[in-house]
Design a protein around this motif. Structure first.
Motif: not given
Length: 102
Positions: A31-44
Motif C-alpha cells: 500500500x501507498x499513502x502518498x498522492x502522485x500529481x500529474x503534469x497538469x496538477x491533477x491527483x493520480x
C-alpha cells in the motif's frame, strides 16, 4: 517495452496494463499513502508499489538491480516511467541534445 526516462519524476512508475501483461503470478502490491500529481496538477490514484528486477544495457555493459515501482492504473503510451531513483542508482547521464542516456 516502451520506457520514458523522466529526470523530473521522483518515482518510478509502471502502469497497471504493463504489469498485467507481464503475467506475474500472485504478486502483492504494498500500500501507498502518498498522492502522485500529474503534469497538469491533477491527483493520480495509486494502486500500490511493487519491487521488480530491472536490467539496463547489453552484454558486458549490462547492470541489474531491484527497483521499486509505483503502480498507476491510467492510460499511457508508455509502459514505464523511469524516474530519478533509477537514474541515480544506475548513475545515468542523460543528453537531451542526443536523446540518449549513458
Amino acid at each position: 517495452m516502451r520506457v520514458f526516462v523522466d529526470s523530473g519524476s521522483f518515482v518510478n512508475v509502471i502502469f497497471q496494463e504493463a504489469l498485467d501483461q507481464m503475467n506475474l503470478k500472485d504478486y502483492q502490491l504494498e500500500p501507498v499513502e502518498t498522492a502522485l500529481f500529474g503534469f497538469a496538477g491533477h491527483t493520480v490514484h495509486l494502486e500500490g508499489e511493487i519491487v521488480l528486477p530491472l536490467t539496463i544495457g547489453y552484454g558486458d555493459l549490462r547492470k541489474f538491480l531491484m527497483a521499486t515501482f509505483t503502480v498507476v492504473n491510467a492510460p499511457s503510451s508508455y509502459n514505464v516511467i523511469s524516474g530519478r531513483p533509477t537514474m541515480n542508482v544506475f548513475k545515468v547521464v542523460a543528453s537531451i541534445y542526443h536523446q540518449k542516456i549513458k
